[in-house]
Scaffold this active site. Sequence first.
Site, PDB file in Angstrom:
ATOM      1  N   LYS A  57       3.801  -9.031  -0.484  1.00  0.00           N
ATOM      2  CA  LYS A  57       3.018  -7.913  -1.023  1.00  0.00           C
ATOM      3  C   LYS A  57       2.015  -7.338  -0.015  1.00  0.00           C
ATOM      4  CE  LYS A  57       3.513  -9.119  -5.900  1.00  0.00           C
ATOM      5  NZ  LYS A  57       2.851  -9.245  -7.207  1.00  0.00           N
ATOM      6  N   ASN A  78       3.100  -3.651  -4.370  1.00  0.00           N
ATOM      7  CA  ASN A  78       4.222  -4.273  -5.079  1.00  0.00           C
ATOM      8  C   ASN A  78       5.305  -3.262  -5.453  1.00  0.00           C
ATOM      9  OD1 ASN A  78       2.842  -3.055  -7.381  1.00  0.00           O
ATOM     10  ND2 ASN A  78       4.129  -4.384  -8.642  1.00  0.00           N
ATOM     11  N   ASP A  94       0.899  -3.567 -10.239  1.00  0.00           N
ATOM     12  CA  ASP A  94       0.371  -4.790 -10.843  1.00  0.00           C
ATOM     13  C   ASP A  94      -1.028  -4.562 -11.423  1.00  0.00           C
ATOM     14  OD1 ASP A  94       2.504  -6.507 -10.454  1.00  0.00           O
ATOM     15  OD2 ASP A  94       1.805  -7.188  -8.490  1.00  0.00           O
ATOM     16  N   GLY A 120      -3.349 -14.942  -2.581  1.00  0.00           N
ATOM     17  CA  GLY A 120      -2.341 -14.031  -2.040  1.00  0.00           C
ATOM     18  C   GLY A 120      -2.474 -12.614  -2.576  1.00  0.00           C
ATOM     19  N   ALA A 122      -1.109 -11.101  -5.202  1.00  0.00           N
ATOM     20  CA  ALA A 122      -1.361 -10.994  -6.642  1.00  0.00           C
ATOM     21  C   ALA A 122      -2.814 -11.300  -6.962  1.00  0.00           C
ATOM     22  CB  ALA A 122      -0.438 -11.934  -7.410  1.00  0.00           C
TER      23      ALA A 122
END
Length: 396
Positions: A57, A78, A94, A120, A122
């Site tokens: 990502k 993403n 996201d 990370g 996310a």
Amino acid sequence: MRKFGLIGKKLGHSYSKLIHGKFADYEYDLLETDEEGLEALIKSEEYGGFNVTIPYKKTVMQYCDELSEVAQKIGSVNTIVKYRDGRIKGFNTDYYGFGYLLDDMGIDPEGKHCLVLGSGGASLTVQTVLADRGAAKITVVSRTGEVNYDNVYEQTDAQIIVNTTPVGMYPDNGRYPVKASRFPECEGVLDLIYNPDKTKLVLDAIAADIPASGGLKMLVAQAKEACEQFIGVQIEDEALKNVHDEVRRETLNLILIGMPGAGKTTLGREMAESMGREFIDIDEEIVKREGMSIPEIFSSKGEAYFRKVETEILEQACIRSGVVIATGGGIIKNKKNYFIMKQNGTLIWIKRDLDKLETEGRPISMSMPIEKIYEERKDIYAKWSDYFINNNEGRD
């Protein structure tokens, strides 16, 4: 019509192809690649856009000509769209997906101490959403950071926990980064993992009466926004809910529990055939593995050995998705089996009148009165099951 796809390192767990197929009719592929193959894949004329997952990502940002405001703010992409004029633009859908999950769960981070597991791409998204919604404190937990998994339980005032790591994701079901029940002020747990439906982290939270959810709703919500970018058409919110419900129905296992001789195997086979699903009979798998009948296992190795093997076979079956599973009558004797089944399953109690139960060849049923067995088990069957089926019509 151009093709789209999901880029990631390992995608055996992914539901994205299923989800995108429900939102639109374009072709959607799962595209596993190592980091060296990223640039060629992204620039391939075969695809008009991509979703991007672990661990790329942040890496894919270098291949984008421009970024959306949200993607730039977060520092994570993403979704990639390739326009007809050759531009490649990165988005972060996201952000919308996680916001949708918060709203759906009724979790408001304003003024709260939020614990984010993982650092990370996310995690960056989650941190941004939490900050934008007024979180008082955001603590990031990583393996080597100041707050890590050795000292994380010192964060005793954490009120919201969000897992952005892959710990507990298929096929490594049953693992968890922290135990939610060890945070006395915790009032909400969100795990971005969607396969299994309920990770060990989520199940632990639910057992402690903490509102908790896996990441399927977030996955579907971000896919909706990605799809809108791919095809340039707005999708109604009602479609989001419908797609989520359909995907969950199709991917959850149907697991039959109940007394020996209640007809679980026969009903299970019928259900699997009618739904086009695979059928797994736990007792049959035990017999296959051990090379002897269940009465022989009981007589030669004892019930404790049988229950151990039963749980091992159950674990192997329940990490699967979208299958029908028939269990033995005594599956409820081991509390651990409940969490194994609930991680990715709907439990259905097959009820049958005691005088209609077939007891021949069933060690426990032959060793004590069936009425006594039922009295010991009925409350557990009731507590564990999500639904029941009355099977008094002669199916053995």
